[in-house]
Design an enzyme around this catalytic site. Structure first.
Site, PDB file in Angstrom:
ATOM      1  N   LYS A  34       0.846  -1.210   0.000  1.00 54.65           N
ATOM      2  CA  LYS A  34       0.000   0.000   0.000  1.00 54.65           C
ATOM      3  C   LYS A  34       0.874   1.250   0.000  1.00 54.65           C
ATOM      4  CE  LYS A  34      -0.169  -0.612   4.988  1.00 54.65           C
ATOM      5  NZ  LYS A  34      -0.888  -1.223   6.105  1.00 54.65           N
ATOM      6  N   TYR A 248      15.405  30.535   8.316  1.00 54.18           N
ATOM      7  CA  TYR A 248      14.139  31.151   8.733  1.00 54.18           C
ATOM      8  C   TYR A 248      14.093  31.342  10.251  1.00 54.18           C
ATOM      9  CZ  TYR A 248      11.686  30.577   4.265  1.00 54.18           C
ATOM     10  OH  TYR A 248      11.273  30.663   2.965  1.00 54.18           O
TER      11      TYR A 248
HETATM   12  C1  LIG Z   1      -0.108  -2.095   6.735  1.00 54.78           C
HETATM   13  C2  LIG Z   1      -0.712  -3.392   7.121  1.00 54.78           C
HETATM   14  C3  LIG Z   1       0.064  -4.554   7.131  1.00 54.78           C
HETATM   15  C4  LIG Z   1       1.571  -4.524   6.992  1.00 54.78           C
HETATM   16  O1  LIG Z   1       2.083  -4.042   8.218  1.00 54.78           O
HETATM   17  P1  LIG Z   1       3.646  -3.953   8.547  1.00 54.78           P
HETATM   18  O2  LIG Z   1       3.672  -3.572   9.977  1.00 54.78           O
HETATM   19  O3  LIG Z   1       4.197  -2.893   7.666  1.00 54.78           O
HETATM   20  O4  LIG Z   1       4.234  -5.290   8.281  1.00 54.78           O
HETATM   21  C5  LIG Z   1      -0.583  -5.754   7.329  1.00 54.78           C
HETATM   22  N1  LIG Z   1      -1.918  -5.800   7.569  1.00 54.78           N
HETATM   23  C6  LIG Z   1      -2.692  -4.697   7.599  1.00 54.78           C
HETATM   24  C7  LIG Z   1      -4.150  -4.827   7.866  1.00 54.78           C
HETATM   25  C8  LIG Z   1      -2.110  -3.456   7.400  1.00 54.78           C
HETATM   26  O5  LIG Z   1      -2.871  -2.355   7.459  1.00 54.78           O
END
Ligand SMILES: *Cc1c(COP(=O)(O)O)cnc(C)c1O
Length: 356
Positions: A34, A248
């Site tokens: 994702k 800044y």
């Molecule tokens: C993002 C996510 C994962 C992967 O998690 P990591 O901690 O990056 O391994 C797995 N399952 C769900 C439901 C997630 O939202």
């Protein structure tokens, strides 16, 4: 060469996937890709993982699923957020597997025509998933829709803290809900663990683990190989007398005659503004502190103790001396956010023995 260079080691991602896959024993190892594969590039990352043998992928949204389907025509692609509104038809047309998170989503999936799906259960994180109290009614009303459920899943809230009592509590809640779902979907497989859960041990791995951050070199997978390096050129150097302000708000003032170097990256590139005067970059293995505020496109560093620095010296922002989690600690965040914030302006180089 003026742009900073972000190098992404696809071979290291593959080695991390293989290491987690070995550790997972009998469970299959899926990949969370994702948010553009945690900011590292969906197309090259998913392609490399599929090439290594990964067949189960997890994205958050329908649009991410559609993008991944164009890259991987045959992989199992799960949409973690499920289907919103009338997205069911398009998910079906693309052969995507929605993780149905609420009774309303199950009904919408049936109305879109149904088909292979996953069912996400809320075992105590209170974020996504069917709550225990709604499960019996859902299975009674939508048993036929859920007969096509191929994956029963849930997500751990505290898996990066192995001693946290919520881990076992969620596992027991999961175990309690599974038989009810299996009664309508006997062939469904089971998945509870992301990277953290995979490391908690065999009891947490079930049939399929969904690893994200561990593939990309981040904690809690302490044995992960680093994946990302980021180097930046110096674009200006100036000498300042004691008492001269920098940046800044004039928030940093030279306490001695100082040499300041300007680098072409800033908070728009994911180098968070809260790192102003709060971290270092590395030059030939030695730290050089930030001087003053991080701007949108630039940051300034104190190179007084690095007399050899010229405009051609590559400066290490992320690399062997300081990985994503150390940078995250300085920014009071986590490696996940360092990666997903990286932005689009770096010149990206992919290391891949199969391609280059
Ligand atoms: C993002 C996510 C994962 C992967 O998690 P990591 O901690 O990056 O391994 C797995 N399952 C769900 C439901 C997630 O939202």
């Amino acid at each position: 060469m003026i742009a900073p260079v972000l190098t992404i080691d696809l071979d290291a991602i593959v080695r991390n996937w293989r290491a987690l896959d070995r550790l997972s024993g009998m469970a299959e190892t899926g990949a969370a890709v994702k948010a553009d594969a945690y900011g590292l590039g969906l197309e090259p990352v998913a392609g490399a993982l599929f090439g290594a043998g990964c067949r189960h992928f997890f994205v958050a949204t329908l649009d991410e699923g559609i993008a991944l389907r164009a890259i991987l025509p045959t992989a199992a692609i799960h949409i973690l957020n499920g289907i919103q509104g009338d997205e069911g038809g398009e998910a079906r047309a693309q052969g995507l597997i929605p993780c149905l998170n609420a009774p309303r989503q199950v009904t919408a999936w049936r109305q879109a025509g149904g088909g292979p799906c996953a069912l996400q259960l809320d075992t105590g994180m209170a974020r996504l998933g069917v709550q225990p109290g709604d499960l019996a009614t859902l299975l009674r009303d939508e048993g036929e829709t859920l007969a096509e459920c191929g994956l029963i899943m849930s997500h751990l809230a505290c898996a990066d803290a192995p001693d946290h009592p919520q881990n076992a509590a969620q596992r027991l809640a999961f175990d309690g809900m599974i038989p009810l779902v299996k009664a309508v979907a006997p062939a469904a497989r089971l998945s509870l663990a992301a990277t953290g859960g995979t490391l908690l041990g065999r009891d947490y791995r079930y049939d399929l683990v969904r690893c994200g951050i561990g593939l990309y070199g981040g904690l809690p997978f302490a044995d992960a190989e680093p994946v990302v390096t980021l180097t930046a050129p110096v674009i200006q150097i100036r000498d300042l007398p004691a008492g001269a302000p920098v940046g800044y708000g004039a928030s940093w003032t030279a306490t001695r005659p100082s040499r300041i170097a300007t680098l072409p990256l800033g908070y728009a590139d994911g180098f968070h503004r809260c790192l102003s005067s709060a971290t270092s970059v590395w030059i030939e293995g030695r730290p050089a502190p930030l001087a003053g505020r991080v701007s949108m496109d630039l940051l300034t560093i104190d190179v007084t103790d690095h007399p050899g620095v010229t405009e051609s010296t590559p400066i290490e922002i992320i690399g062997p001396n300081r990985g994503i989690d150390a940078l995250a600690t300085d920014a009071k965040t986590i490696g996940y956010e360092v990666l997903t914030a990286l932005g689009t302006r770096y010149r990206r180089r992919y290391k891949d023995a199969n391609r280059n």
